[in-house]
Design an enzyme around this catalytic site. Structure first.
Site, PDB file in Angstrom:
ATOM      1  N   ASP A  80      57.047 103.010 -41.239  1.00  0.00           N
ATOM      2  CA  ASP A  80      56.903 104.001 -42.296  1.00  0.00           C
ATOM      3  C   ASP A  80      57.240 105.366 -41.674  1.00  0.00           C
ATOM      4  O   ASP A  80      57.435 105.498 -40.460  1.00  0.00           O
ATOM      5  CB  ASP A  80      55.500 103.986 -42.917  1.00  0.00           C
ATOM      6  CG  ASP A  80      55.518 104.586 -44.330  1.00  0.00           C
ATOM      7  OD1 ASP A  80      56.519 105.266 -44.685  1.00  0.00           O
ATOM      8  OD2 ASP A  80      54.560 104.393 -45.082  1.00  0.00           O
TER       9      ASP A  80
HETATM   10  C1  NOJ Z   1      56.080 107.129 -46.881  1.00  0.00           C
HETATM   11  C2  NOJ Z   1      55.535 106.058 -47.787  1.00  0.00           C
HETATM   12  O1  NOJ Z   1      54.310 105.567 -47.278  1.00  0.00           O
HETATM   13  C3  NOJ Z   1      56.475 104.896 -47.972  1.00  0.00           C
HETATM   14  O2  NOJ Z   1      55.962 104.049 -48.952  1.00  0.00           O
HETATM   15  C4  NOJ Z   1      57.847 105.380 -48.343  1.00  0.00           C
HETATM   16  O3  NOJ Z   1      58.697 104.278 -48.521  1.00  0.00           O
HETATM   17  C5  NOJ Z   1      58.360 106.293 -47.250  1.00  0.00           C
HETATM   18  N1  NOJ Z   1      57.482 107.432 -47.124  1.00  0.00           N
HETATM   19  C6  NOJ Z   1      59.777 106.771 -47.519  1.00  0.00           C
HETATM   20  O4  NOJ Z   1      59.807 107.649 -48.566  1.00  0.00           O
END
Ligand code: NOJ
Length: 739
Positions: free
Chosen positions: A285
């Site tokens: 993430d």
């Molecule tokens: C953080 C989020 O937790 C995740 O779900 C998302 O896909 C990413 N950012 C990218 O935007």
């Protein structure tokens, strides 16, 4: 870098004796082997790097050098870049201006639609309609791929049992069985059966693992649970997605039993690769490698990068940890070249599967973009899904549907005329002014002259200056519709709440309006279970509309006026108050089950143990009567299956759909067992006055669980089967599982 067709022909001949699939696999392996052999270490590391473009931001840092990074061959994939023109320009840099011309993958959070926005995933799940959910993901993939994308960061399958957590709206609710089926449907919808088709995209199951169990529902908080709980409740939906062939997995931000998921070998190697056989790539993430420094399990970013790669991460989202440190870690002997090769290979394989080596601009077709964005079929699917997702929580005296088109309606509330809040959080590329508001849609059906509108109050302020106007509207109307709830920003990432009441002074306004004595209908827009105890005593009807998407306005109006009969059922428990949380239907009995007449039993002094609205609950404009369930045998033996039949009669005045549910209880286990576990469901349409029979099948393996020694399997003995239209309203019958 394009495929060499001469070489491919030769390979096809060489492998002509193998099966077609094997030939294709050999062809791919050969292509990737040759490519890897040509690549420098820096270029291989470059494949493991994912950076955001500046089109939009979904996290705390923007690296503004991403274009130079692409040109330097330091990037394998880009996210947050959309439209064919923009993506084509970036792809052009990768293909034309780098030494090997390896194309980029383009990712985006296409969570519940791309431009045409569907209800938030929790709402979609409330439809219990797997085909429609798959179709929703299909539409999202068609639109996303028409705007340059070939990778979505979805489905989010985190089981969530704490409504404080803002991301509860992004998943499928509290139940692993339902969550697993929804996960499969979404993966199928995004990926189709041919990733190289221009309208299919890579899916990414997230957030692995147990992100939804953040302590006290506070975003990014720690997770700690038994391995039994992890494997029984939280892991099944990720497994289902992997088993369905999901191409990529995203690690989660949380730690689990003291080890952040992004550096967690137990999760990423032992379970994901060794037990489940996952062969796609793992992406972190957003900066979650870097965040291990804050977690405090590594001293610095270099150590974090080493831990992540060694644990099984293949791609670093936005952290620049792999970019900056993999080479020096290799020199220090902390990681091996084989590991870097393996990660680069997995990523290149996905590029191959997407068809990018044949045509790097496959997803940049302006014609498709023009034809497919907001295609009428997509809007229709979004409207159908919005209607299916709504849950009628209360409907006293059949105040709904509104049938008399000439009566005067007061439409009140901070969300009545909102367009943007219909879309909810993670609205992809959805445009805020696109939806028709609920007020506009009601006006269209009921006629402008019959509607009197007052905003009444804001979503979250203490300004009472519009109360008077709202009260006047209610007084002169025959009925009142109040559109209340949360703003879209109150759900999603970094949107935890420490109470789950209607925000601001909305409840106060509801109380004031209810004193007028006019029939009161509340429509809710929100992304989490709310504490509706007070509202449920004040309103005659409550319609849970979630954040219903681009077509949500007309969908709400069609339901209110009975052009459509609600059929949604809750995929998550609505508590009586926050003190009951975590509350879910599949609880254990305890050693002192609740007895209202006995002090020393498991209960509260101030509220019952039961929720306000249970899992699986939802009303219809019609009524259904369930027969006692019938089984073909009271003994279930290995190799056989039980046939469970239940008759459902539509006893009301409307045609309607019902979600017939099957639950099981294992009465005695080597470990304590839930009082009920969902094992099946069927959504059926029953015309008024008619009866239908639903048949379920149950095999011994459907009763398997993690036994005392953590082996997966069944245990012999007594079981109870429950059938009904909600987890709390069932009829039962027993059977025995024998050897
Ligand atoms: C953080 C989020 O937790 C995740 O779900 C998302 O896909 C990413 N950012 C990218 O935007």
């Amino acid at each position: 870098m394009k495929k060499n067709t001469g070489l491919i022909l030769l390979l096809v001949l060489v492998f002509s004796s193998c099966g077609k699939q094997e030939v294709a696999k050999n062809e791919k392996d050969h292509f990737i082997d040759s490519l890897l052999a040509e690549m420098t270490l820096d270029e291989k590391i470059g494949q493991t790097v994912l950076y955001t473009s500046d089109w939009t931001s979904t996290g705390p840092t923007i690296r503004d050098s991403y274009k130079e990074d692409i040109k330097a061959g330091k990037v394998g994939a880009v996210f947050n870049a959309i439209t064919t023109k923009y993506v084509r320009d970036l792809q052009h840099i990768a293909v034309e201006e780098t030494r090997l011309g390896i194309p980029l993958i383009f990712g985006f959070d296409v969570i519940h639609g791309h431009r045409t926005i569907f209800p938030v995933p929790l709402g979609e799940t409330a439809s219990w309609d797997l085909e429609a959910i798959e179709q929703g993901a299909r539409v999202a993939a068609i639109e996303a791929s028409a705007e340059g994308l070939n990778w979505t960061f979805a489905p989010m399958v985190d089981i969530a049992r704490d409504p404080r957590w803002g991301r509860i709206m992004e998943g499928a609710g509290e139940d692993p069985y339902l969550g697993s089926l929804v996960a499969r449907a979404r993966v199928r919808g995004f990926q189709g059966d041919d990733l190289s088709a221009p309208n299919t995209i890579l899916a990414c199951v997230k957030h692995y693992a147990a992100y939804g169990a953040a302590q006290a529902g506070r975003e990014y908080h720690s997770v700690d649970m038994s391995e039994r709980m992890l494997r029984s409740v939280y892991l099944p939906p990720y497994y289902a997605a992997v088993d369905e062939g999901v191409a990529t997995v995203m690690t989660s931000f949380n730690d689990l039993d003291g080890v952040p998921a992004t550096g967690n070998k137990f999760l990423l190697k032992k379970i994901l690769r060794d037990e489940w056989g996952f062969n796609g790539f793992v992406v972190t993430d957003y900066t979650s490698i870097n965040e291990m420094v804050n977690h405090g399990n590594v001293a610095d970013l270099k150590e974090a990068a080493s831990l992540a790669l060694n644990a099984g991460v293949d791609m670093d989202m936005q952290g620049a940890a792999f970019d900056d440190y993999l080479k020096v870690l290799l020199e220090d002997g902390k990681v091996t070249e084989e590991q870097i090769n393996l990660s680069a290979r997995r990523i290149l394989e996905m590029k191959y599967n997407l068809g990018l080596f044949d045509d790097p601009y496959l997803y940049c077709d302006e014609q498709r973009e023009k034809e497919l964005i907001y295609h009428p079929d997509h809007l229709k699917a979004a409207r159908d899904m919005a209607k299916k997702s709504m849950v009628l929580l209360k409907n006293d005296n059949q105040v709904l549907p509104l049938s008399n088109k000439s009566e005067k309606l007061a439409v009140i509330g901070p969300l009545a005329d909102s367009k943007k809040d219909l879309l909810g959080s993670w609205k992809g590329a959805g445009e805020d002014d696109r939806p028709v508001s609920i007020l506009e849609a009601i006006r269209k059906i009921a006629g402008n002259q019959n509607i009197i509108y007052a905003r009444g109050c804001d979503i979250n302020s203490t300004d009472r200056s519009d109360f008077g106007k709202a009260l006047y509207a209610a007084m002169v109307a025959d009925k009142v519709i109040m559109i209340m709830g949360e703003s879209s920003e109150m759900s999603g990432e970094a949107a935890s709440r420490s109470n789950i009441n209607l925000p601001g002074i909305q409840t106060e306004l509801i109380k004031r309006i209810s004193k007028t004595g006019k029939p009161l209908i509340i429509v809710l827009l929100n992304g989490r279970p709310l504490d509706l105890t007070e509202e449920s005593q004040l309103a005659d009807a409550i319609l849970e509309a979630w954040f219903p998407g681009t077509e949500g306005g007309p969908a709400v109006a069609e339901i209110l006026f009975g052009n459509s009969n609600p059929s949604g059922k809750l995929p998550v428990t609505f508590p009586r108050n926050l003190g009951q949380v975590p509350i879910y239907y599949s609880v254990k009995n305890t050693g002192r089950p609740m007895d209202p007449d006995q002090k020393y039993t498991s209960k509260y002094l101030d509220v019952p143990n039961t929720p306000l609205y249970p899992f699986g609950y939802g009303l219809s404009y019609t009524t259904f009567e369930y027969s006692e369930p019938q089984i073909n045998d009271t003994i279930l033996a290995p190799g056989s299956e039980l046939e469970i039949k239940v008759k459902i009669k539509n006893t009301g005045e409307y045609d309607g759909e019902e979600v017939v549910q099957l639950y099981v209880r294992d009465l005695v286990g080597s470990v304590t067992r839930p009082l009920k576990e969902l094992k099946g469901f069927s959504k059926i349409f029953i015309p008024k006055g008619e009866e239908r029979e639903v048949v379920f099948h149950l095999k011994p393996e459907d009763l398997a669980f993690y036994r005392k020694n953590m082996s997966w399997g069944t245990e012999l003995g007594e079981y109870i089967l429950f059938t009904g239209g909600s987890s709390a309203d069932t009829k039962e019958i027993s059977f025995r599982l024998v050897k």
